[in-house]
Scaffold this active site. Structure first.
Site, PDB file in Angstrom:
ATOM      1  N   ASP A  72      10.806  -5.340  23.118  1.00  0.00           N
ATOM      2  CA  ASP A  72      11.759  -5.898  22.688  1.00  0.00           C
ATOM      3  C   ASP A  72      12.205  -7.410  22.699  1.00  0.00           C
ATOM      4  OD1 ASP A  72      12.116  -2.992  22.619  1.00  0.00           O
ATOM      5  OD2 ASP A  72      13.750  -2.868  24.707  1.00  0.00           O
TER       6      ASP A  72
ATOM      7  N   GLU B  68      17.548   2.630  27.163  1.00  0.00           N
ATOM      8  CA  GLU B  68      17.242   3.571  26.362  1.00  0.00           C
ATOM      9  C   GLU B  68      18.829   3.284  26.001  1.00  0.00           C
ATOM     10  OE1 GLU B  68      15.317   3.407  24.189  1.00  0.00           O
ATOM     11  OE2 GLU B  68      13.670   2.932  25.554  1.00  0.00           O
TER      12      GLU B  68
ATOM     13  N   PRO C 229       0.919  -1.483   0.071  1.00  0.00           N
ATOM     14  CA  PRO C 229      -0.236  -0.073  -0.250  1.00  0.00           C
ATOM     15  C   PRO C 229       1.309   1.302  -0.107  1.00  0.00           C
ATOM     16  CG  PRO C 229      -0.795  -1.759   1.752  1.00  0.00           C
ATOM     17  CD  PRO C 229       0.189  -2.476   1.464  1.00  0.00           C
ATOM     18  N   GLY C 230       0.264   2.496  -0.811  1.00  0.00           N
ATOM     19  CA  GLY C 230       0.849   3.427  -0.794  1.00  0.00           C
ATOM     20  C   GLY C 230       2.217   3.762  -1.685  1.00  0.00           C
TER      21      GLY C 230
ATOM     22  N   HIS D 298      20.148  -0.153  25.038  1.00  0.00           N
ATOM     23  CA  HIS D 298      19.991  -0.065  23.657  1.00  0.00           C
ATOM     24  C   HIS D 298      21.304   0.623  22.776  1.00  0.00           C
ATOM     25  CE1 HIS D 298      16.712  -2.845  23.780  1.00  0.00           C
ATOM     26  NE2 HIS D 298      15.530  -1.637  24.181  1.00  0.00           N
TER      27      HIS D 298
ATOM     28  N   LYS E  84       0.228   2.751  -7.175  1.00  0.00           N
ATOM     29  CA  LYS E  84      -0.292   1.880  -8.018  1.00  0.00           C
ATOM     30  C   LYS E  84      -1.275   2.803  -8.769  1.00  0.00           C
ATOM     31  CE  LYS E  84      -0.781  -1.647  -4.868  1.00  0.00           C
ATOM     32  NZ  LYS E  84      -0.184  -0.814  -4.110  1.00  0.00           N
TER      33      LYS E  84
END
Length: 615
Positions: free
Chosen positions: A495, A419, A197-198, A422, A201
């Site tokens: 995660d 964070e 989609p998007g 990560h 087309k």
């Protein structure tokens, strides 16, 4: 309600009113209404004749006119009551309730409701495609754009150069069909545009019509099938009949999967026969369709795996054009097309934006540019700069900032270390997507913080070490919490889902297990769209193999967790320092992250099992 119907109602009520007034007016002028007691006196005196007795009334004539009236009418009273009242010398009469309007409404109102409902649905059907009335329910309802009605050209479509090249042949055929017939070649009867989609087309189909300057019929697959049996087939016939009359032209059927699903699939319920009948009619029209007639059929779908094989065979939709997500060059071209619509900063680095938007479709990029323009508008800027685009990307990828969602100090500390875990693991591995931003500001539905990573290049393959590195990055948050606080929180739930999926894919899909070898345990089901949890659910292995798969998945995750723990323990000072900066600033930018990570210690470059095997 249209004018003829409105006039009909006015005339009907006018005639009805005339008859009613006539009966009331002229009837009251020739007949005298008298009390029943007076009627009894007249009978005793013999002054009445020609009586007509009904259930409620007595009508008759005076032998001698009285007060200018020759006739009279009175309401009947029960004999016993009349005798009693006469004995008392009372003048009496009976009043009959006038039920004319009630009787009239009892049949007029239902009739009016029926007519109103009929006209309402008739008008609804008439509004669909400019048709008139329920008798036009079999019309296709396709929207027709005249030769000059389509303002889209190939210049408005970017990032899908291969698809444009395929469809350019269609334009050439519509402009000069004799050129293709010179050597006996013919154009495909149908061209199917396939892609997520998007990706553009529908825009491509309009561009073909705009370039060829021919009429363009546009309809969706769901518009063929209605609640009435046989309507879909009739609409298919009508659509192709209209197209032949207006050749050369283009028929575009969007969302073909709504119409062309595989026939006879178990579990299909209401409307199944109607859909099959509609599909059969479409197949028949394609069979009887002459490719030299100047009518080109384009269709679009993002679910080609559900289409009936008969629809895709040679001679029907015999050419499939993939309209995939654009690569970096394609995204840059799309950005340049859409940037013309806004006041962008002259110093804007479009190439850098193309790197930041990896995985975006054309529709995503159009939405991104609109969001960036709105961000610039909110800050009262004169132009849209790169910071506005970065803010828009964060809003699209991570969600809206939830500054009203207040966390206590302990939760903030957990999120900051999570964070930073990560980020450290991502910076340790060169093959992992680069960290661009770290934030502990809550965003979206449930994210209390995020580490934004964007790829620096388009990747189409991943090696086993790169997948293991990705698992380590995802485990970085959970392991950091455990190292600092000695306990874990629910913040790593998403995660862990992704970790499990990658480890499972390593073993069951990619044949990358060191124990089980080059064997695929889950066969792909052929889904074109990447739906989470779908596409690889065809189990073809024994319970013993299932046990070995579970053990191997646990071993991979455990080895990556150990590697992550060793890496974060070796960089514990950076973990604490980075978390402290996050708690102070709430957000760290890319330059700040690079400065923080300068002294990272690379520890245990391979998972434990790989190290054991190399000894």
């Amino acid at each position: 309600m249209n004018e003829p119907n409105r006039n009909f109602f006015w005339i009907f009520f006018l005639i009805l009113g005339i008859f009613w007034l006539q009966s009331v007016w002229f009837g009251s002028r020739t007949v005298q209404q008298i009390p029943y007691s007076q009627y009894e006196s007249l009978v005793k005196q013999g002054d009445v004749q020609n009586l007509i007795v009904t259930e409620n009334h007595i009508r008759g004539e005076f032998k001698q006119p009285q007060n200018g009236f020759k006739s009279f009418v009175t309401n009947r009273v029960e004999p016993e009551l009349a005798k009693e009242l006469s004995g008392a010398g009372v003048t009496y009469r009976r009043e009959i309730e006038n039920t004319f309007f009630r009787d009239l409404l009892s049949w007029v109102v239902p009739a009016l409701i029926f007519v109103a409902v009929f006209l309402y649905f008739s008008r609804k059907f008439a509004e669909k495609g400019g048709m008139s009335g329920l008798m036009s329910v079999g019309k296709s309802g396709a929207r027709l754009y005249a030769e000059t009605g389509v303002k889209v050209s190939f210049g408005d479509v970017a990032g899908v150069e291969e698809a444009k090249a395929e469809l350019y042949e269609v334009v050439q055929f519509l402009k000069s069909p004799q050129e293709f017939g010179r050597l006996g070649a013919r154009m495909p009867k149908g061209i199917l545009l396939v892609g997520p989609p998007g990706t553009g087309k529908t825009l491509l189909a309009k561009a073909v019509a705009g370039e060829a300057q021919v009429p363009f019929y546009s309809i969706t697959g769901s518009e063929f099938v209605e609640m009435f049996v046989g309507v879909g087939a009739a609409r298919v016939r009508d659509l192709f009949e209209q197209a032949r009359k207006n050749a050369p032209c283009i028929i575009f059927i969007d969302e073909l999967d709504a119409l062309g699903k595989v026939r006879g699939v178990a579990g299909s319920f209401g409307g199944h026969d109607e859909k099959e009948q509609t599909l059969n009619q479409l197949l028949a029209e394609l069979d009887g369709f002459d490719s030299r007639s100047g009518v080109v059929i384009l269709a679009a779908t993002n679910r080609p795996e559900v289409l009936d094989p008969a629809l895709l065979r040679a001679g029907r939709f015999d050419r499939q054009v993939l309209v995939d997500r654009p690569d970096r060059t394609g995204r840059e071209q799309i950005l340049r097309v859409h940037l013309k619509k806004i006041k962008a900063d002259e110093a804007l680095n479009v190439e850098h934006l193309a790197h930041l938007t990896s995985g975006f479709t054309g529709a995503d990029i159009a939405n991104l540019i609109n969001e960036a323009a709105m961000v610039a508008t909110r800050r009262k800027a004169e132009t849209v700069n790169e910071k506005d685009f970065v803010a828009a990307i964060e809003r699209i990828v991570a969600g809206l900032e939830k500054k009203s969602r207040l966390l206590n100090e302990k939760e903030k500390a957990i999120v900051a270390h999570h964070e930073m875990g990560h980020a450290i693991m991502a910076c340790l591995f060169p093959g992992v997507d680069k960290v661009q931003k770290i934030s502990i500001i809550p965003r979206g539905l449930g994210a209390l913080g995020y580490t934004m990573q964007r790829p620096t290049e388009d990747r189409y393959l991943m090696t086993r070490p790169e997948l293991l590195d990705k698992i380590c990055v995802l485990l970085g948050g959970r392991v950091a919490e455990e190292l600092i606080f000695g306990e874990v929180s629910t913040g790593a739930s998403d995660d862990l889902v992704r970790v499990t999926n990658i480890a499972e894919a390593l073993v069951t899909r990619y044949g990358m297990s060191e124990v089980l070898g080059n064997i695929v345990f889950e066969q792909p089901t052929g889904n074109f769209l990447e739906v989470p949890g779908a596409g690889y659910r065809s189990r073809t292995y024994s319970e013993k193999s299932a046990t070995e798969i579970d053990q191997e998945i646990r071993q991979i995750v455990a080895a990556c967790a150990l590697r992550t723990r060793e890496s974060l323990a070796a960089n514990l000072s950076i973990l604490k320092k980075g978390a402290a900066q996050l708690l102070e600033k709430e957000t760290l930018s890319e330059p700040e992250i690079e400065l923080l990570m300068r002294d990272l210690v690379v520890k245990n470059a391979a998972p434990q099992r790989e190290r054991d095997l190399s000894v």
